[in-house]
Enzyme design. Structure first.
Site, PDB file in Angstrom:
ATOM      1  N   HIS A   1      82.125  50.169  28.138  1.00  0.00           N
ATOM      2  CA  HIS A   1      81.548  50.576  29.183  1.00  0.00           C
ATOM      3  C   HIS A   1      82.269  50.898  30.421  1.00  0.00           C
ATOM      4  O   HIS A   1      82.204  51.938  31.029  1.00  0.00           O
ATOM      5  CB  HIS A   1      80.384  49.722  29.794  1.00  0.00           C
ATOM      6  CG  HIS A   1      78.976  49.510  28.809  1.00  0.00           C
ATOM      7  ND1 HIS A   1      79.048  49.245  27.730  1.00  0.00           N
ATOM      8  CD2 HIS A   1      77.656  49.918  29.148  1.00  0.00           C
ATOM      9  CE1 HIS A   1      77.645  49.314  27.053  1.00  0.00           C
ATOM     10  NE2 HIS A   1      77.114  49.640  28.186  1.00  0.00           N
TER      11      HIS A   1
ATOM     12  N   ASP B   1      30.203  57.821  36.091  1.00  0.00           N
ATOM     13  CA  ASP B   1      30.242  57.668  34.699  1.00  0.00           C
ATOM     14  C   ASP B   1      30.339  59.047  33.982  1.00  0.00           C
ATOM     15  O   ASP B   1      30.598  59.277  32.848  1.00  0.00           O
ATOM     16  CB  ASP B   1      28.951  56.937  33.974  1.00  0.00           C
ATOM     17  CG  ASP B   1      29.173  55.382  34.108  1.00  0.00           C
ATOM     18  OD1 ASP B   1      30.435  54.998  34.480  1.00  0.00           O
ATOM     19  OD2 ASP B   1      28.180  54.683  33.787  1.00  0.00           O
TER      20      ASP B   1
ATOM     21  N   HIS C   1      24.341  48.267  29.146  1.00  0.00           N
ATOM     22  CA  HIS C   1      25.271  48.789  27.880  1.00  0.00           C
ATOM     23  C   HIS C   1      25.217  47.947  26.797  1.00  0.00           C
ATOM     24  O   HIS C   1      25.062  48.287  25.557  1.00  0.00           O
ATOM     25  CB  HIS C   1      26.487  48.620  28.521  1.00  0.00           C
ATOM     26  CG  HIS C   1      27.264  50.235  29.082  1.00  0.00           C
ATOM     27  ND1 HIS C   1      27.254  51.075  28.626  1.00  0.00           N
ATOM     28  CD2 HIS C   1      27.359  50.385  30.503  1.00  0.00           C
ATOM     29  CE1 HIS C   1      27.730  52.293  29.218  1.00  0.00           C
ATOM     30  NE2 HIS C   1      27.584  51.627  30.444  1.00  0.00           N
TER      31      HIS C   1
ATOM     32  N   GLN D   1      24.627  48.844  34.241  1.00  0.00           N
ATOM     33  CA  GLN D   1      25.878  48.142  33.581  1.00  0.00           C
ATOM     34  C   GLN D   1      25.011  47.427  32.641  1.00  0.00           C
ATOM     35  O   GLN D   1      25.495  47.155  31.494  1.00  0.00           O
ATOM     36  CB  GLN D   1      26.692  47.317  34.471  1.00  0.00           C
ATOM     37  CG  GLN D   1      27.700  47.898  35.350  1.00  0.00           C
ATOM     38  CD  GLN D   1      28.300  48.721  34.230  1.00  0.00           C
ATOM     39  OE1 GLN D   1      29.170  48.465  33.269  1.00  0.00           O
ATOM     40  NE2 GLN D   1      28.512  50.031  34.651  1.00  0.00           N
TER      41      GLN D   1
ATOM     42  N   GLU E   1      35.692  46.385  37.351  1.00  0.00           N
ATOM     43  CA  GLU E   1      35.943  47.589  36.845  1.00  0.00           C
ATOM     44  C   GLU E   1      35.390  48.683  37.590  1.00  0.00           C
ATOM     45  O   GLU E   1      35.871  49.450  37.954  1.00  0.00           O
ATOM     46  CB  GLU E   1      35.291  47.698  35.282  1.00  0.00           C
ATOM     47  CG  GLU E   1      35.290  49.047  34.615  1.00  0.00           C
ATOM     48  CD  GLU E   1      34.589  49.156  33.495  1.00  0.00           C
ATOM     49  OE1 GLU E   1      33.809  48.052  33.236  1.00  0.00           O
ATOM     50  OE2 GLU E   1      34.690  49.994  32.630  1.00  0.00           O
ATOM     51  N   HIS E   2      34.029  48.354  37.813  1.00  0.00           N
ATOM     52  CA  HIS E   2      33.470  49.019  38.840  1.00  0.00           C
ATOM     53  C   HIS E   2      32.905  48.396  40.231  1.00  0.00           C
ATOM     54  O   HIS E   2      32.512  47.265  39.951  1.00  0.00           O
ATOM     55  CB  HIS E   2      32.024  49.615  38.363  1.00  0.00           C
ATOM     56  CG  HIS E   2      32.165  50.370  37.059  1.00  0.00           C
ATOM     57  ND1 HIS E   2      31.979  49.870  35.695  1.00  0.00           N
ATOM     58  CD2 HIS E   2      32.572  51.669  36.722  1.00  0.00           C
ATOM     59  CE1 HIS E   2      31.936  50.607  34.747  1.00  0.00           C
ATOM     60  NE2 HIS E   2      32.270  51.793  35.230  1.00  0.00           N
TER      61      HIS E   2
END
Lengths: 435, 435
Positions: free
Chosen positions: B425, B366, B267, B264, B332-333
């Site tokens: 209605h 991934d 990145h 990670q 996220e992960h």
């Protein structure tokens, strides 16, 4: 009997596309003054919490509350509302709630997984959101049916806590709204509204718990605030004016069709009612019905303005072309008032809800058929769906590699990661390669 | 061997919540200058179409194209890319694509309906969107795996046309990206990018078809443009920096855990890697692995900054507390590097993807395990899901009342509509009541 001028279009005309674009044109108000006001309110509620929320509520709703505790409605008060409305109303709400609940249970998504030959397990775990905020407008636009339609899917999804906010301008309470909250088993009701209520739900205050998603309709301040907090929390779509498109084969009672068109037009002046039919004579009959019945409506002025400014009768050569026109418009409500609606259904590509056959009035769907009345407007049915249980659930991917699977997949991941110059990704995968 | 300073937290400390808030704090850049630039680009592409799109593309990507036609990539050129990459790369892409396709087929939603005792039919018709736009960043952040992960779910959903935009700054083409587009059967590829490409997809130009939804990652200009066109088209979530949370029982090879954290951290500097473990000795071992392995990374500088500024080791009293911390973060992960990950799974409430067991490196997910790598970041797993087939399908409610059903439901709708002062209605429903 005065004639109500409704636009007449012909789908075979050479400039039909241009005319249709003009008919559908609708721009949401994007006002810098509103955006600035909302930004200020959001920032103050975020930093000052209850203090700012109470101040804005007292100011905008003309209240004299001395603490937020006064604005939290006890559950007993919601139950009390059930005895304050008529027995007939209570029963109608209960029938509607039960039908909505039963329908929405079909929407519940379940976790799933599968196992590969080498023992690797893949799937998704589906879970409910923890806490959801439900915005209910106050005053005249306060609809108990909206409470049911927004709260029930969250409840069916298994959301732990549904927090409802509803402003009470000048202290005016809508007993039907409280009763609907009781029937839908809303967990918390707080009488705040506007951008300050949206801010409180998005950021949390001492009194208002922070939620994961905010749903429900509101005015331009509420819509602007929801758009601004999108990302911090989830939101539903920003709704435009309500619309109906009726496809008729010319064999339904024209009074029924006129009233179906009115049932959208009476919502507000921006609402849009469109009738598509291959029978020119029938269009003339519906025009007569409109002219005769419109003056009998309680909300005549609103419906008349809606019909003359945004309504249309569209002549098509056949029902197939009618569905083409409908798909082009992607209406919120599509009524197939024809002999064999099932034959047309497979051709319908974009619509929020489809009301099939002469007996299925759109109004039935608004209240009690079961499906949700929160639907994509302004052509957004091209890419969005009715509010549903799936809007209050979310998914986590599950990946459980067997040692053998990790070894094989590690080789593939290694090649791709190195191709993207992400070396640590590659080495992390390579550790799991055997031999 | 220099020590890499990583924050050490203890979940039992009295001020842990405050420390955790500080660790997670991350604000997306909200820059008025960017917003103004984007607004100008959106308005010009909307009104001038290709002319503005070409002008901005030539300007920002330093190209000299004389017409938009030059920027449309023929399908033959995409096929050619398959022969320009290595055989190993081509096979890896094909294996990944096939696994992604197979996994995503499990996500396809089907139409459903049920019939009530009186013959009334209720349900939902599920359809695919017609046209979807896929944004692929150019230059160094151009990832072929992202092409697969974004395009395949749309293809599985049955979207008619997937339009991919990818800028080619200075004319630089990424052959792997073109090859991935060929394998994913992307229908149209146009080499434009930035806010101008988002505008073209949202509004349509002479060359770029208007789409229903825009997905894919991008820089701050792309993200700002996507947020601005939200509503006109659907968009996926605006992604924050990538994060991983590893829960380890202290019995995995510490080098593996260190490399998983690096995968990670490499990145970008804002990426976040967190290790949660009940074993203080093991945390020290991973620290040693980090110190030893970090200098061997190609992207050492990025990973080091990420780990020291945003990384953390969190000591917990047991694995149950580890999962509590994870749910609080909604990563996220989430990697469950433990002996019995199935035992922990039911307690996991919020996570984008869950990597189970010591062998399931996040990097495998991934690229090629099958599940999508487009996942909710920055705690948005509380309310959102991995990108999936369901993101490219939408639903229409089906209501087909039998005459008997319409009569009974009409009575309920009438009461509720009159309670909301919506008379048309009520009358529309009442027409269908048999007396």
């Amino acid at each position: 009997m005065s004639k109500t001028p409704i636009k007449q279009l012909n789908a075979s005309a050479t400039d039909f596309e241009r005319q249709l674009d003009a008919l559908l044109a609708w721009e949401s108000v994007s006002d810098h003054a509103v955006a600035d006001t909302v930004a200020k309110i959001l920032a103050e509620v975020k930093s000052q919490g209850d203090e700012a929320l109470l101040r804005y509520t007292n100011q905008f709703d003309r209240l004299g509350a001395s603490s937020m505790a006064e604005l939290v409605i006890p559950k007993a008060r919601l139950q009390e509302a059930l005895s304050r409305i008529s027995e007939e109303q209570r029963q109608a709400l209960e029938v509607a709630a039960e039908r909505v609940r039963r329908y929405h249970e079909h929407q519940k998504q379940e976790s799933w997984s599968f196992t590969e030959a080498d023992g690797t397990v893949l799937g998704q775990q589906v879970t409910a959101m923890e806490r959801v905020g439900l915005y209910v407008p106050g005053g005249k636009a306060s609809y108990p049916s909206s409470v049911l339609m927004n709260a029930m899917p969250a409840k069916v999804a298994g959301v732990d806590e549904v927090v409802m906010v509803v402003p009470t301008p000048d202290g005016e309470v809508n007993e039907m709204v409280f009763a609907a909250a009781a029937i839908a088993d809303v967990d918390t009701v707080i009488t705040v509204g506007g951008a300050q209520a949206v801010a409180a739900l998005a950021y949390g205050t001492e009194t208002v718990p922070k939620v994961d998603k905010i749903v429900g309709p509101g005015n331009i301040f509420v819509a602007t605030a929801k758009r601004a907090v999108f990302g911090t929390v989830a939101i539903d779509m920003i709704a435009g004016p309500s619309e109906i498109l009726v496809v008729c084969d010319g064999k339904t009672n024209p009074d029924w069709i006129a009233m179906d068109l009115f049932s959208q037009a009476e919502h507000d002046e921006q609402a849009q009612s469109i009738l598509v039919c291959p029978d020119a004579d029938f269009l003339a009959q519906v025009q007569d019905s409109v002219d005769r019945l419109l003056p009998t409506l309680a909300r005549e002025a609103i419906a008349r303005q809606s019909l003359t400014e945004r309504g249309a009768f569209i002549l098509v050569k056949d029902l197939a072309q009618a569905i083409e026109v409908s798909n082009r418009i992607a209406p919120e409500h599509l009524e197939l008032s024809v002999e064999d609606p099932e034959a047309l259904l497979p051709q319908v590509r974009h619509a929020g809800a489809i009301f099939m056959g002469r007996h299925t009035a759109e109004a039935i769907g608004d209240y009690c058929a079961g499906p949700n009345h929160v639907l994509p407007t302004s052509g957004t049915a091209r890419f969005s769906s009715p509010l549903g249980v799936y809007d209050f659930q979310k998914r986590s991917s599950i990946i459980n590699c067997s040692p053998q699977g990790a070894s094989e997949l590690g080789k593939v991941a290694s090649v791709l990661a190195r191709g993207e110059s992400l070396e640590a990704h590659a080495r992390s995968a390579e550790y799991r390669i055997k031999d």
